[in-house]
Design a protein around this motif. Structure first.
Motif, PDB file in Angstrom:
ATOM      1  N   HIS A   1       0.822  -1.204   0.000  1.00 52.57           N
ATOM      2  CA  HIS A   1       0.000   0.000   0.000  1.00 52.57           C
ATOM      3  C   HIS A   1       0.862   1.264   0.000  1.00 52.57           C
ATOM      4  N   GLU A   2       1.980   1.233   0.720  1.00 50.75           N
ATOM      5  CA  GLU A   2       2.857   2.409   0.726  1.00 50.75           C
ATOM      6  C   GLU A   2       3.367   2.714  -0.670  1.00 50.75           C
ATOM      7  N   GLU A   3       3.774   1.688  -1.409  1.00 50.27           N
ATOM      8  CA  GLU A   3       4.352   1.918  -2.737  1.00 50.27           C
ATOM      9  C   GLU A   3       3.323   2.372  -3.764  1.00 50.27           C
ATOM     10  N   THR A   4       2.027   2.234  -3.441  1.00 47.06           N
ATOM     11  CA  THR A   4       0.992   2.744  -4.338  1.00 47.06           C
ATOM     12  C   THR A   4       0.321   3.992  -3.774  1.00 47.06           C
ATOM     13  N   GLY A   5       0.932   4.586  -2.751  1.00 49.85           N
ATOM     14  CA  GLY A   5       0.472   5.886  -2.261  1.00 49.85           C
ATOM     15  C   GLY A   5      -0.666   5.846  -1.267  1.00 49.85           C
ATOM     16  N   SER A   6      -1.053   4.654  -0.813  1.00 51.31           N
ATOM     17  CA  SER A   6      -2.125   4.559   0.188  1.00 51.31           C
ATOM     18  C   SER A   6      -1.494   4.631   1.583  1.00 51.31           C
ATOM     19  N   TYR A   7      -1.041   5.803   1.948  1.00 54.55           N
ATOM     20  CA  TYR A   7      -0.198   5.951   3.134  1.00 54.55           C
ATOM     21  C   TYR A   7      -0.949   5.690   4.443  1.00 54.55           C
ATOM     22  N   GLU A   8      -2.203   6.098   4.511  1.00 51.76           N
ATOM     23  CA  GLU A   8      -2.959   5.889   5.743  1.00 51.76           C
ATOM     24  C   GLU A   8      -3.138   4.396   6.027  1.00 51.76           C
ATOM     25  N   ILE A   9      -3.513   3.646   4.993  1.00 56.23           N
ATOM     26  CA  ILE A   9      -3.678   2.197   5.156  1.00 56.23           C
ATOM     27  C   ILE A   9      -2.340   1.545   5.460  1.00 56.23           C
ATOM     28  N   ALA A  10      -1.294   1.972   4.748  1.00 58.45           N
ATOM     29  CA  ALA A  10       0.042   1.404   4.948  1.00 58.45           C
ATOM     30  C   ALA A  10       0.497   1.590   6.391  1.00 58.45           C
ATOM     31  N   GLU A  11       0.324   2.791   6.914  1.00 56.77           N
ATOM     32  CA  GLU A  11       0.779   3.043   8.289  1.00 56.77           C
ATOM     33  C   GLU A  11      -0.064   2.275   9.297  1.00 56.77           C
ATOM     34  N   LYS A  12      -1.347   2.201   9.063  1.00 55.71           N
ATOM     35  CA  LYS A  12      -2.232   1.469   9.977  1.00 55.71           C
ATOM     36  C   LYS A  12      -1.807   0.009  10.105  1.00 55.71           C
ATOM     37  N   PHE A  13      -1.624  -0.661   8.964  1.00 56.15           N
ATOM     38  CA  PHE A  13      -1.302  -2.084   9.011  1.00 56.15           C
ATOM     39  C   PHE A  13       0.159  -2.328   9.404  1.00 56.15           C
ATOM     40  N   GLY A  14       1.043  -1.401   9.059  1.00 54.05           N
ATOM     41  CA  GLY A  14       2.429  -1.540   9.486  1.00 54.05           C
ATOM     42  C   GLY A  14       2.563  -1.447  10.993  1.00 54.05           C
ATOM     43  N   ARG A  15       1.878  -0.474  11.566  1.00 49.45           N
ATOM     44  CA  ARG A  15       1.916  -0.330  13.027  1.00 49.45           C
ATOM     45  C   ARG A  15       1.260  -1.534  13.705  1.00 49.45           C
ATOM     46  N   MET A  16       0.174  -2.031  13.122  1.00 42.49           N
ATOM     47  CA  MET A  16      -0.487  -3.204  13.685  1.00 42.49           C
ATOM     48  C   MET A  16       0.448  -4.406  13.676  1.00 42.49           C
ATOM     49  N   ALA A  17       1.171  -4.579  12.564  1.00 41.27           N
ATOM     50  CA  ALA A  17       2.101  -5.704  12.453  1.00 41.27           C
ATOM     51  C   ALA A  17       3.205  -5.615  13.497  1.00 41.27           C
ATOM     52  N   VAL A  18       3.685  -4.407  13.761  1.00 42.28           N
ATOM     53  CA  VAL A  18       4.727  -4.224  14.773  1.00 42.28           C
ATOM     54  C   VAL A  18       4.174  -4.486  16.177  1.00 42.28           C
ATOM     55  N   GLU A  19       2.944  -4.079  16.426  1.00 37.25           N
ATOM     56  CA  GLU A  19       2.329  -4.365  17.720  1.00 37.25           C
ATOM     57  C   GLU A  19       2.214  -5.870  17.945  1.00 37.25           C
ATOM     58  N   MET A  20       1.915  -6.608  16.871  1.00 38.66           N
ATOM     59  CA  MET A  20       1.785  -8.063  16.969  1.00 38.66           C
ATOM     60  C   MET A  20       3.136  -8.732  17.175  1.00 38.66           C
ATOM     61  N   ASP A  21       4.174  -8.175  16.558  1.00 37.71           N
ATOM     62  CA  ASP A  21       5.536  -8.708  16.684  1.00 37.71           C
ATOM     63  C   ASP A  21       6.510  -7.537  16.605  1.00 37.71           C
ATOM     64  N   PRO A  22       6.970  -7.041  17.756  1.00 40.63           N
ATOM     65  CA  PRO A  22       7.876  -5.878  17.767  1.00 40.63           C
ATOM     66  C   PRO A  22       9.182  -6.097  17.021  1.00 40.63           C
ATOM     67  N   SER A  23       9.540  -7.360  16.721  1.00 40.99           N
ATOM     68  CA  SER A  23      10.776  -7.615  15.971  1.00 40.99           C
ATOM     69  C   SER A  23      10.564  -7.567  14.458  1.00 40.99           C
ATOM     70  N   ASN A  24       9.344  -7.292  14.018  1.00 34.33           N
ATOM     71  CA  ASN A  24       9.031  -7.318  12.587  1.00 34.33           C
ATOM     72  C   ASN A  24       9.647  -6.106  11.896  1.00 34.33           C
ATOM     73  N   VAL A  25      10.864  -6.282  11.447  1.00 34.41           N
ATOM     74  CA  VAL A  25      11.622  -5.174  10.867  1.00 34.41           C
ATOM     75  C   VAL A  25      11.036  -4.734   9.525  1.00 34.41           C
ATOM     76  N   TRP A  26      10.408  -5.655   8.784  1.00 34.05           N
ATOM     77  CA  TRP A  26       9.817  -5.278   7.491  1.00 34.05           C
ATOM     78  C   TRP A  26       8.610  -4.354   7.703  1.00 34.05           C
TER      79      TRP A  26
END
Length: 462
Positions: free
Chosen positions: A188-213
């Motif tokens: 989503h980030e690479e297609t300009g959907s920044y709000e969705i990208a940040e939402k799911f990226g932050r969620m993924a980090v909350e689920m696994d703080p080591s998720n570097v991607w």
């Protein structure tokens, strides 16, 4: 209980064969331990850990006939984008071919993908990965391979569509779902959907703080929106969780350097370059001393430092050996142009020009998408960069302007390719092409970059 291991015994001709169903993979082996080690290797790859090959080697030690372990190993080496691994990749293919008749359908499709990638038949490999995901939509290994290949082709919209197709099959409580949502975020980030990208990226980090991607995907959003202070804070707070992760960590530190550079903190950038982005004493560098991501990170960072007006001195020469490893390696166009940057900025213009000639020779041999990308994108870009270092701004524009909208074909992200837009803008500024600069400002913003007039990377340009 995460997985149930099931053993299927069947007969083909006079031979009794055993297939283990483990973690969503059907693996032809009579040893459940070999299947378990193989899937641990896959899990490690999905989670960007350093021990993937250790697990796969254990699987093959347990059962030398475990073809799937060989194929996974070969595919992981393909993603390393280095011709040095070609002999081992061919051994993995030969192993698969030698027992092809015994393999299940899933294993055969992976073998097809491996063969296609080894021959630069990228579209065949993409078809294989998409086929796997139609039948096994939660196969994170196929998801990662598919995203990687689409990324290196610059096919961000295709990548985005793939992730949207897969999303209904995922729920947050599923095993390793954090890593799917990290891929989903980045697409989503690479297609300009920044709000969705940040939402799911932050969620993924909350689920696994080591998720570097996932951390990396959110950092991309912050880079595009010029949120440097947040970017430094975000990556600083998470870096302590990355000790077991592979070379992608170097790239995450590269992103942090971009934020520091935007804040004018050149000393911090140089310290992080030597300590985190490319530290020869680190375990990651010792494991893969010629990793393509290290070459890209270092060349890009030093060049951006210079464009921002900072002196980098003799730092270029330190990375010449990395560039030399790519003199006759055409597995990744984006890496090739960064090798040329290192040669040119180190004063090795003859080597840089030899690399261009080598790339030209490759285009005569390869008539597929890779050869086309070198011919139509990378070589003009390489010639433009040589014109830049030789202070011929008119020739920079003559070479770069016609290809600026197809730069995506050499792969990389919008943030990574921004370096080459900076070169165009600096050359236009040198020639006092004000109307062109106005046009370029609009074009760069169309890629999703905001607040250009406030960015230090474009200081004095807009």
């Amino acid at each position: 209980i995460l997985f149930v291991t099931k053993t299927k015994t069947f007969q083909k001709n006079s031979e009794v064969l055993v297939r283990q169903s483990y973690a969503g993979y059907e693996i032809t082996t009579e040893f459940s331990e070999a299947a378990e080690h193989t899937t641990h290797g896959i899990e490690s790859f999905v989670e960007w850990r350093m021990d993937s090959f250790d697990w796969l080697d254990r699987a093959l030690e347990t059962d030398p006939d475990c073809v799937f372990a060989s194929m996974v190993k070969g595919l992981l080496l393909v993603t390393a984008r280095s011709q040095n691994f070609a002999p081992v990749i061919l051994e993995c293919i030969d192993h698969g071919e030698s027992r092809k008749e015994e393999l299940g359908e899933q294993e055969r499709i992976y073998l097809k993908a491996l063969k296609a990638m080894s021959e630069f038949q990228i579209f065949e490999a993409l078809e294989a990965y998409e086929s796997l995901l139609r039948f096994y939509p939660r196969d994170l290994m196929a998801t990662r391979f598919l995203q990687a290949e689409l990324f290196w082709m610059g096919e961000s919209r295709w990548m985005h569509r793939v992730m949207k197709n897969l999303e209904p099959d995922w729920k947050p409580e599923m095993f390793q779902s954090s890593y799917f949502y990290a891929d989903y975020s980045f697409a989503h980030e690479e297609t300009g959907s920044y709000e969705i990208a940040e939402k799911f990226g932050r969620m993924a980090v909350e689920m696994d703080p080591s998720n570097v991607w996932a951390a990396h995907a959110v950092a991309h959003v912050m880079e595009m929106q010029n949120r440097s202070n947040e970017g430094v804070e975000w990556l600083s707070s998470l870096s302590k969780n990355w000790n077991e992760k592979n070379q992608i960590v170097h790239h995450a530190w590269w992103h942090r350097c971009l934020f520091h550079l935007e804040r004018g903190e050149s000393q911090e950038v140089m310290e992080l370059l030597s300590l985190e982005v490319r530290n020869p004493d680190s375990l990651r560098v010792k494991q893969f001393p010629d990793a393509y991501v290290d070459l890209q990170n270092t060349a890009s960072l030093l060049m951006r430092m210079e464009l921002a007006g900072f002196e980098v001195g003799e730092n270029w020469s330190e990375f010449v050996p990395l560039a030399e490893s790519r003199m006759e390696d055409y597995t990744n166009p984006f890496t090739s142009i960064h090798a040329l940057i290192i040669f040119a900025k180190s004063g090795l213009h003859d080597k840089a020009k030899s690399l261009i000639l080598n790339m030209l020779a490759f285009t005569d041999l390869d008539h597929g998408p890779l050869g086309s990308t070198y011919r139509q994108v990378v070589i003009p870009l390489a010639e433009a960069f040589m014109a830049y270092v030789e202070e011929r701004p008119k020739q920079v524009l003559e070479k770069l302007l016609p290809v600026r909208f197809i730069l995506y074909r050499m792969g990389g992200s919008h943030a990574q390719r921004d370096l080459f837009w900076q070169l165009i803008c600096r050359s236009a500024l040198q020639l006092e092409e004000r109307s062109l600069l106005k046009q370029l400002n609009s074009e760069i913003q169309d890629f999703g970059f905001s607040m250009l007039e406030k960015r230090k990377s474009y200081k004095g340009v807009f």
